[in-house]
Enzyme design. Structure first.
Site, short mmCIF file in Angstrom:
data_model
loop_
_atom_site.label_atom_id
_atom_site.label_comp_id
_atom_site.label_asym_id
_atom_site.label_seq_id
_atom_site.Cartn_x
_atom_site.Cartn_y
_atom_site.Cartn_z
N GLU A 38 -22.96 -4.87 -47.70
CA GLU A 38 -22.06 -3.72 -47.95
C GLU A 38 -22.72 -2.66 -48.83
O GLU A 38 -22.16 -1.62 -49.06
CB GLU A 38 -20.75 -4.21 -48.61
CG GLU A 38 -20.82 -4.58 -50.09
CD GLU A 38 -21.53 -5.91 -50.38
OE1 GLU A 38 -22.10 -6.52 -49.44
OE2 GLU A 38 -21.55 -6.31 -51.55
N CYS B 93 -22.95 -13.66 -50.53
CA CYS B 93 -23.43 -14.05 -51.86
C CYS B 93 -22.48 -15.07 -52.50
O CYS B 93 -22.39 -16.20 -52.03
CB CYS B 93 -23.69 -12.82 -52.71
SG CYS B 93 -24.87 -13.15 -54.02
N ARG C 130 -27.10 -22.19 -56.44
CA ARG C 130 -26.77 -20.89 -57.05
C ARG C 130 -27.96 -20.31 -57.80
O ARG C 130 -28.84 -21.04 -58.24
CB ARG C 130 -25.63 -21.06 -58.08
CG ARG C 130 -24.30 -21.42 -57.47
CD ARG C 130 -23.23 -21.50 -58.57
NE ARG C 130 -23.03 -20.23 -59.21
CZ ARG C 130 -22.57 -20.08 -60.45
NH1 ARG C 130 -22.26 -21.13 -61.18
NH2 ARG C 130 -22.43 -18.88 -60.98
N GLY D 124 -19.78 -11.63 -56.21
CA GLY D 124 -19.18 -11.51 -57.54
C GLY D 124 -19.62 -12.73 -58.32
O GLY D 124 -20.77 -13.15 -58.22
N GLU D 125 -18.71 -13.33 -59.04
CA GLU D 125 -19.04 -14.54 -59.79
C GLU D 125 -18.25 -15.69 -59.16
O GLU D 125 -17.03 -15.71 -59.21
CB GLU D 125 -18.67 -14.30 -61.27
CG GLU D 125 -19.11 -15.39 -62.20
CD GLU D 125 -20.61 -15.68 -62.13
OE1 GLU D 125 -21.41 -14.74 -62.01
OE2 GLU D 125 -20.98 -16.87 -62.16
N SER D 126 -18.97 -16.62 -58.57
CA SER D 126 -18.30 -17.64 -57.76
C SER D 126 -17.36 -18.53 -58.59
O SER D 126 -16.33 -18.97 -58.08
CB SER D 126 -19.32 -18.49 -57.00
OG SER D 126 -20.29 -19.00 -57.86
N HIS E 82 -26.15 -8.85 -49.71
CA HIS E 82 -25.00 -7.94 -49.73
C HIS E 82 -25.10 -6.89 -48.63
O HIS E 82 -25.69 -5.83 -48.86
CB HIS E 82 -24.94 -7.22 -51.09
CG HIS E 82 -24.57 -8.10 -52.23
ND1 HIS E 82 -23.30 -8.13 -52.77
CD2 HIS E 82 -25.28 -9.00 -52.93
CE1 HIS E 82 -23.25 -9.00 -53.75
NE2 HIS E 82 -24.44 -9.55 -53.87
N ILE F 101 -28.74 -9.94 -54.98
CA ILE F 101 -28.41 -9.80 -56.40
C ILE F 101 -28.04 -11.17 -56.96
O ILE F 101 -27.03 -11.74 -56.57
CB ILE F 101 -27.23 -8.83 -56.61
CG1 ILE F 101 -27.56 -7.46 -56.02
CG2 ILE F 101 -26.90 -8.70 -58.10
CD1 ILE F 101 -26.37 -6.51 -55.97
N ARG F 102 -28.87 -11.69 -57.83
CA ARG F 102 -28.67 -13.05 -58.38
C ARG F 102 -28.19 -13.99 -57.26
O ARG F 102 -27.18 -14.69 -57.35
CB ARG F 102 -27.66 -13.03 -59.54
CG ARG F 102 -28.18 -12.20 -60.72
CD ARG F 102 -27.60 -12.63 -62.04
NE ARG F 102 -26.16 -12.71 -62.02
CZ ARG F 102 -25.48 -13.83 -62.29
NH1 ARG F 102 -26.10 -14.94 -62.59
NH2 ARG F 102 -24.18 -13.82 -62.24
N1 GLN Z 1 -24.84 -15.40 -59.06
C1 GLN Z 1 -23.51 -15.31 -58.55
C2 GLN Z 1 -22.85 -16.68 -58.48
O1 GLN Z 1 -23.51 -17.66 -58.54
C3 GLN Z 1 -23.51 -14.70 -57.17
C4 GLN Z 1 -24.07 -13.30 -57.24
C5 GLN Z 1 -23.48 -12.34 -56.27
O2 GLN Z 1 -22.47 -12.60 -55.61
N2 GLN Z 1 -24.10 -11.21 -56.20
O3 GLN Z 1 -21.67 -16.77 -58.39
#
Ligand code: GLN
Length: 202
Positions: A179, A86, A113, A53-55, A177, A141-142
């Protein structure tokens, strides 16, 4: 009965839950998936997944619910296994490289990150992983990268030269990921790891 939690703040919460259910069946261990929103939900679980998600957001909400300290305390005393994926991996690290994300410090790794830049932000590769007899489809993903691994952390997988999966006992840290495909082998590995932790309530 083994209870495994999925942190229910943000990200692929239900996908992790479904993978855990399949992995319980495959491993022959009977267990429940608990969606964890507060400290009470954490009481009877022996393992928890912190999804991607977004840390920055997850970190803030973990602190305001008191889960940050409780997960940290139990992970350090060995009564809770933790699998970070992630953003989850960024949170459980020792150094997040970003002052907005307080490190939980339960696995000795340094993180960078968003390590793959914008153009190459999402991709899938087949990864060789220690303990698995065929490659695993890994979706990034990112994603962050694990820049440094300290002494007793085991490297489970690399993508080119980048460390993408490490483990120390029942603490798992993945930059991808697991999942998002139908391959539940990493969830099964986690269940089998935390299966050795007793809640003392059986
Ligand atoms: N880019 C997100 C972060 O730095 C992590 C991306 C993800 O969990 N898929 O929080």
């Amino acid at each position: 009965m083994l209870n495994i939690g999925v942190l229910n703040i943000q990200g692929d919460v239900s996908e992790h839950g479904e993978m855990l259910k399949k992995a319980f069946v495959a491993s022959g261990i009977s267990g429940n998936v608990i969606y964890v929103k507060d400290r009470k939900d954490l009481e009877d679980v022996v393992g928890i997944i912190i999804p991607g998600g977004e840390s920055t957001t997850i970190s803030r909400l973990l602190k305001s619910t008191g889960l940050f300290e409780e997960i940290r305390r139990r992970a350090l005393d060995g009564s809770l296994g933790v699998m970070g994926t992630c953003a989850g991996t960024i949170i459980i690290s020792k150094n997040t490289g970003d002052p907005r994300v307080t490190p939980m410090g339960i696995i000795d790794i340094d993180i960078k990150r968003n390590a793959y830049g914008r153009q190459y932000s999402s991709f899938q590769v087949m990864l060789d992983i220690k303990g698995l007899d065929s490659p695993f489809p890994a979706v990034f993903i990112r994603a962050p990268v694990i820049e440094r691994v300290y002494s007793d952390v085991e490297i489970m997988a690399k993508y080119n030269d980048d460390i993408v999966f490490v483990r120390k006992g029942n603490i798992f840290a993945l930059t991808f990921h697991p999942e998002l495909t139908d391959d539940y082998r990493i969830h099964k590995m986690f269940i089998e790891g935390v299966g050795g932790i007793s809640t003392g309530k059986e």
